[in-house]
Design a protein around this motif. Structure first.
Motif, PDB file in Angstrom:
ATOM      1  N   CYS A  29       0.854  -1.197   0.000  1.00 47.49           N
ATOM      2  CA  CYS A  29       0.000   0.000   0.000  1.00 47.49           C
ATOM      3  C   CYS A  29       0.885   1.240   0.000  1.00 47.49           C
ATOM      4  CB  CYS A  29      -0.911  -0.006   1.218  1.00 47.49           C
ATOM      5  SG  CYS A  29      -2.027   1.416   1.325  1.00 47.49           S
ATOM      6  N   PHE A  30       0.486   2.261  -0.809  1.00 47.84           N
ATOM      7  CA  PHE A  30       1.273   3.489  -0.968  1.00 47.84           C
ATOM      8  C   PHE A  30       0.457   4.712  -0.555  1.00 47.84           C
ATOM      9  CE2 PHE A  30       3.080   0.372  -3.781  1.00 47.84           C
ATOM     10  CZ  PHE A  30       4.445   0.591  -3.723  1.00 47.84           C
ATOM     11  N   ASP A  31       1.166   5.679   0.059  1.00 42.03           N
ATOM     12  CA  ASP A  31       0.524   6.932   0.480  1.00 42.03           C
ATOM     13  C   ASP A  31       1.523   8.072   0.315  1.00 42.03           C
ATOM     14  OD1 ASP A  31      -1.364   8.702   1.561  1.00 42.03           O
ATOM     15  OD2 ASP A  31      -0.565   8.440   3.579  1.00 42.03           O
ATOM     16  N   ASN A  32       1.037   9.239  -0.130  1.00 39.35           N
ATOM     17  CA  ASN A  32       1.875  10.437  -0.292  1.00 39.35           C
ATOM     18  C   ASN A  32       1.655  11.400   0.864  1.00 39.35           C
ATOM     19  OD1 ASN A  32       2.818   9.565  -2.818  1.00 39.35           O
ATOM     20  ND2 ASN A  32       1.043  10.458  -3.857  1.00 39.35           N
ATOM     21  N   SER A  33       2.714  12.161   1.241  1.00 40.89           N
ATOM     22  CA  SER A  33       2.600  13.175   2.299  1.00 40.89           C
ATOM     23  C   SER A  33       3.397  14.407   1.894  1.00 40.89           C
ATOM     24  CB  SER A  33       3.146  12.650   3.632  1.00 40.89           C
ATOM     25  OG  SER A  33       2.391  11.553   4.081  1.00 40.89           O
ATOM     26  N   VAL A  50       9.268  15.397  -8.923  1.00 38.64           N
ATOM     27  CA  VAL A  50       8.011  16.160  -8.965  1.00 38.64           C
ATOM     28  C   VAL A  50       8.200  17.484  -8.249  1.00 38.64           C
ATOM     29  CG1 VAL A  50       5.567  16.171  -8.368  1.00 38.64           C
ATOM     30  CG2 VAL A  50       6.682  14.023  -9.010  1.00 38.64           C
ATOM     31  N   VAL A  51       7.793  18.572  -8.896  1.00 35.51           N
ATOM     32  CA  VAL A  51       7.863  19.906  -8.309  1.00 35.51           C
ATOM     33  C   VAL A  51       6.451  20.343  -7.923  1.00 35.51           C
ATOM     34  CG1 VAL A  51       8.514  22.308  -8.671  1.00 35.51           C
ATOM     35  CG2 VAL A  51       9.879  20.478  -9.708  1.00 35.51           C
ATOM     36  N   GLY A  52       6.282  20.754  -6.652  1.00 36.91           N
ATOM     37  CA  GLY A  52       4.972  21.211  -6.200  1.00 36.91           C
ATOM     38  C   GLY A  52       4.100  20.063  -5.716  1.00 36.91           C
ATOM     39  N   PRO A  53       2.910  20.410  -5.214  1.00 35.12           N
ATOM     40  CA  PRO A  53       2.010  19.399  -4.635  1.00 35.12           C
ATOM     41  C   PRO A  53       1.239  18.636  -5.715  1.00 35.12           C
ATOM     42  CG  PRO A  53       1.034  21.563  -4.409  1.00 35.12           C
ATOM     43  CD  PRO A  53       2.385  21.784  -5.028  1.00 35.12           C
ATOM     44  N   ASP A  54       1.857  17.644  -6.323  1.00 38.14           N
ATOM     45  CA  ASP A  54       1.222  16.842  -7.371  1.00 38.14           C
ATOM     46  C   ASP A  54       1.187  15.381  -6.924  1.00 38.14           C
ATOM     47  OD1 ASP A  54       0.372  15.524  -9.618  1.00 38.14           O
ATOM     48  OD2 ASP A  54       1.560  16.724 -11.011  1.00 38.14           O
ATOM     49  N   ASP A  55       0.097  14.987  -6.268  1.00 41.61           N
ATOM     50  CA  ASP A  55      -0.011  13.627  -5.731  1.00 41.61           C
ATOM     51  C   ASP A  55       0.000  12.566  -6.829  1.00 41.61           C
ATOM     52  OD1 ASP A  55      -0.005  14.346  -3.126  1.00 41.61           O
ATOM     53  OD2 ASP A  55      -2.162  14.157  -2.802  1.00 41.61           O
ATOM     54  N   PHE A  56      -0.595  12.874  -7.978  1.00 44.33           N
ATOM     55  CA  PHE A  56      -0.687  11.886  -9.050  1.00 44.33           C
ATOM     56  C   PHE A  56       0.700  11.563  -9.605  1.00 44.33           C
ATOM     57  CE2 PHE A  56      -5.035  13.983  -9.990  1.00 44.33           C
ATOM     58  CZ  PHE A  56      -5.552  13.435  -8.827  1.00 44.33           C
ATOM     59  N   ALA A  57       1.469  12.614  -9.901  1.00 43.05           N
ATOM     60  CA  ALA A  57       2.815  12.395 -10.426  1.00 43.05           C
ATOM     61  C   ALA A  57       3.710  11.734  -9.374  1.00 43.05           C
ATOM     62  CB  ALA A  57       3.420  13.726 -10.881  1.00 43.05           C
ATOM     63  N   SER A  58       3.524  12.115  -8.115  1.00 44.08           N
ATOM     64  CA  SER A  58       4.309  11.509  -7.040  1.00 44.08           C
ATOM     65  C   SER A  58       4.022  10.013  -6.941  1.00 44.08           C
ATOM     66  CB  SER A  58       4.001  12.187  -5.704  1.00 44.08           C
ATOM     67  OG  SER A  58       4.340  13.549  -5.734  1.00 44.08           O
ATOM     68  N   MET A  59       2.738   9.631  -7.051  1.00 43.74           N
ATOM     69  CA  MET A  59       2.376   8.224  -6.987  1.00 43.74           C
ATOM     70  C   MET A  59       3.015   7.447  -8.127  1.00 43.74           C
ATOM     71  SD  MET A  59       0.691   5.951  -5.247  1.00 43.74           S
ATOM     72  CE  MET A  59      -0.426   6.922  -4.235  1.00 43.74           C
ATOM     73  N   LYS A  60       3.001   8.025  -9.319  1.00 43.74           N
ATOM     74  CA  LYS A  60       3.594   7.354 -10.476  1.00 43.74           C
ATOM     75  C   LYS A  60       5.099   7.170 -10.278  1.00 43.74           C
ATOM     76  CE  LYS A  60       4.145   7.667 -15.479  1.00 43.74           C
ATOM     77  NZ  LYS A  60       3.885   8.481 -16.694  1.00 43.74           N
TER      78      LYS A  60
END
Length: 612
Positions: free
Chosen positions: A396-400, A432-442
């Motif tokens: 399971c993955f989560d971004n912060s 990833v630059v800035g708050p981009d959860d989608f790109a961070s997940m990828k």
């Protein structure tokens, strides 16, 4: 499928188109399956004229070497015969009734002076049996209530008219404490005793309201005749019955006499609860547990339960409330699938009892066989998440991040439905630059599984991403680019309503709140969130400290930690005197820190003056 089995092909070809029961045998002549059919020819032929979706059914067909059949007048007769043959032969591929244990009954014996007691042996001796009770304590409680209400004999002496006439009876203690009326010496007439037994049977049938009305009327009559002591005795009985009713399940006075079958489907195991409601009170309740062998649908299992209850309890059905229409037509029986109202509430109560029985079984399994409990949980998840294999390894993955600062991600790993903390991983977001959860997940998924493949490590069967359709789409895109789309299953869990999203499906799945699958996924999500937040806080703290102390040449981590331990914050270090700093880290280091921090202060003041 019958080309190489000429004997079997010939038998199937001459089957009649009438109701009946068919039996399949393997090459050794062992019964492997028993089934019923409205139309024997059509039903049996359906096994051999196509490839079935169920692997177990295909395996059954391959093992059939011979068959026999019995023609019966009606479909209900076929169901009864099938039930008997399954119990006799216990075939390998038939649904298995898991709880064929004996239940306690309350029996009223067939004697001149009947006895009332609890037994687990249901015998055909002319006695009347009431039950069964799923709880032996409840059965004993009912018998104790009856003995408080009426002077029913407890001795096992076979009292007959001849026995009394010979005057061989001896009065026991129960007589002297007024718990018996002296049946052994004929002090109470058989007809008077039979009147007491009739009231007892009313209680055991659940006709408590009628009996209470009778006691009220008798109290009024005795009081009017100034027979106050007898009226007081009836009042005490009335209070006992009133207390007994307060512990019963009161449903609705408008439903009448109804039989209810509620179900809880748990993939391989199905729990079917039976309740008999009489006068608004649940007077019988029994839960049957069935083990699926050939992915039997719920309507077929309901048919088995109807037959089992009718055989075991001697029930004659009238109106029967069910969640789905069963695969059987019964003469004089009306099946009702309610959508609202009192009957729907009854069905909900019955289903909750079935579900609670499953929960109790799982709790028991947790202590007696934890491996089997784990296996069941994984099978439940495999069914709920449409997986091709058991999810023994889940990640399971989560971004912060806070407004894009210090973005991190966490990966938690469960093996056999339990946390494997040694496999947890942190990720610092790099591209990833800035708050981009989608790109961070990828990015995180790409880094994680590229490395696992390079190192030849085991891949998970299921990936859970914390988020809705956006995060799930990013995860799917990453798996596509790595060529893992069909290798690893992936789902997303949204926080608002705990809905589960699948790739390519815009409609989420809402799993039962009591489901083991949802519990595991929630635990995964919460653990990933906790693990990620902890790492994010640590990074933030280090960044704040680094801005003040780590940039000073000649001051290492040990010196910085010693100063922070003593002064608690960078601000207090800056305000400390040279002597205070020297006492903590020595004069040389203290001078470096003092000059560096005070130079920064002086530069800040000069810049403020110039701006003015």
């Amino acid at each position: 499928m019958l080309e190489n089995r000429p004997l079997l092909r010939e038998k199937v070809a001459i089957l009649p188109s009438s109701p009946g029961v068919y039996t399949y045998y393997d090459a050794e002549g062992v019964v492997i399956y028993v089934g019923k059919a409205k139309n024997l020819k059509r039903r049996v032929s359906s096994y051999f004229n196509r490839v079935h979706e169920s692997l177990r059914t295909n395996r059954l067909v391959r093992n059939i070497a011979d068959m026999s059949y019995i023609v019966v007048p009606t479909e209900q007769d076929a169901l009864n015969l099938e039930n008997s043959l399954i119990k006799e032969h216990r075939p390998k591929y038939n649904v298995l009734l898991k709880d064929d244990k004996s239940y306690p009954w309350v029996v009223v014996t067939n004697e001149l002076y009947p006895r009332v007691f609890v037994t687990r042996q249901h015998m055909r001796d002319g006695s009347k049996y009431f039950g069964p009770y799923t709880n032996a304590t409840m059965a004993r409680t009912v018998v104790e209530l009856i003995r408080e209400l009426y002077p029913i004999r407890t001795c096992r002496t076979p009292i007959t008219a001849e026995y009394i006439s010979r005057k061989r009876g001896r009065l026991c203690l129960q007589y002297h404490i007024k718990r018996c009326r002296g049946c052994c010496i004929g002090e109470i007439a058989p007809q008077e005793y039979a009147d007491c037994i009739a009231r007892v049977r009313q209680i055991l049938r659940g006709e408590v309201s009628e009996l209470m009305q009778y006691l009220r009327d008798e109290m009024v009559r005795l009081a009017a005749e100034l027979r106050f002591e007898e009226a007081q005795e009836l009042k005490m009985r009335y209070k006992l019955l009133e207390n007994y009713c307060s512990k019963s399940v009161i449903v609705s006075q408008t439903v009448g006499d109804t039989d209810v079958f509620g179900a809880y489907d748990d993939v391989s195991d199905v729990y079917i609860n039976y309740m008999h409601v009489r006068g608004g009170v649940v007077v019988r309740s029994l839960t049957l547990r069935y083990k699926r062998r050939l992915d039997e649908p719920l309507p077929r299992l309901l048919s088995y339960a109807l037959t089992e209850v009718a055989t075991t309890l001697g029930v004659h059905y009238g109106d029967v409330v069910v969640p789905e229409m069963p695969e059987v037509d019964m003469e004089g029986v009306t099946f009702i699938v309610p959508q609202r109202g009192d009957r729907a509430k009854l069905l909900e109560v019955s289903a909750s009892n079935a579900r609670q029985c499953r929960i109790d079984d799982l709790k028991h399994l947790e202590h007696t066989d934890p491996e089997q409990r784990t296996q069941h949980t994984l099978e439940r998840m495999q069914a709920d998440f449409r997986l091709s294999q058991l999810p023994t390894h889940i990640e399971c993955f989560d971004n912060s991040n806070i407004q894009g600062t210090n973005p991190v991600a966490s990966c938690v790993v469960f093996r056999n439905a339990r946390p494997s903390k040694k496999d947890y991983r942190h990720f610092n977001i790099k591209t990833v630059v800035g708050p981009d959860d989608f790109a961070s997940m990828k990015e995180v998924l790409t880094r994680r599984y590229t490395r696992l493949m390079e190192e030849g490590e085991e891949l998970p069967q299921l990936i859970v991403v914390d988020g809705g359709k956006g995060q799930l789409s990013a995860a799917v895109e990453a798996l596509d680019e790595m060529g893992l789309r069909g290798v690893i299953a992936v789902v997303g869990i949204a926080k608002r309503l705990e809905e589960i999203y699948f790739p390519g499906d815009s409609v989420p799945l809402y799993i039962d709140k009591n489901s083991e699958s949802l519990r595991i996924v929630q635990q995964l999500r919460d653990e990933a969130h906790r693990f990620g937040i902890t790492h994010h806080r640590n990074r933030r703290s280090k960044a704040q400290i680094a801005s003040a102390l780590d940039g000073i040449k000649g001051v290492g981590p040990a010196t910085a930690q010693a100063l922070l331990r003593r002064f608690k914050s960078v601000k207090r270090i800056r305000l400390a005197s040279l002597d205070e700093l020297s006492a903590e880290v020595g004069k040389a280091k203290a001078m470096i820190v003092y000059n560096a921090l005070n130079t920064d202060n002086q530069q800040d003041e000069n810049s403020n003056t110039e701006s003015e």
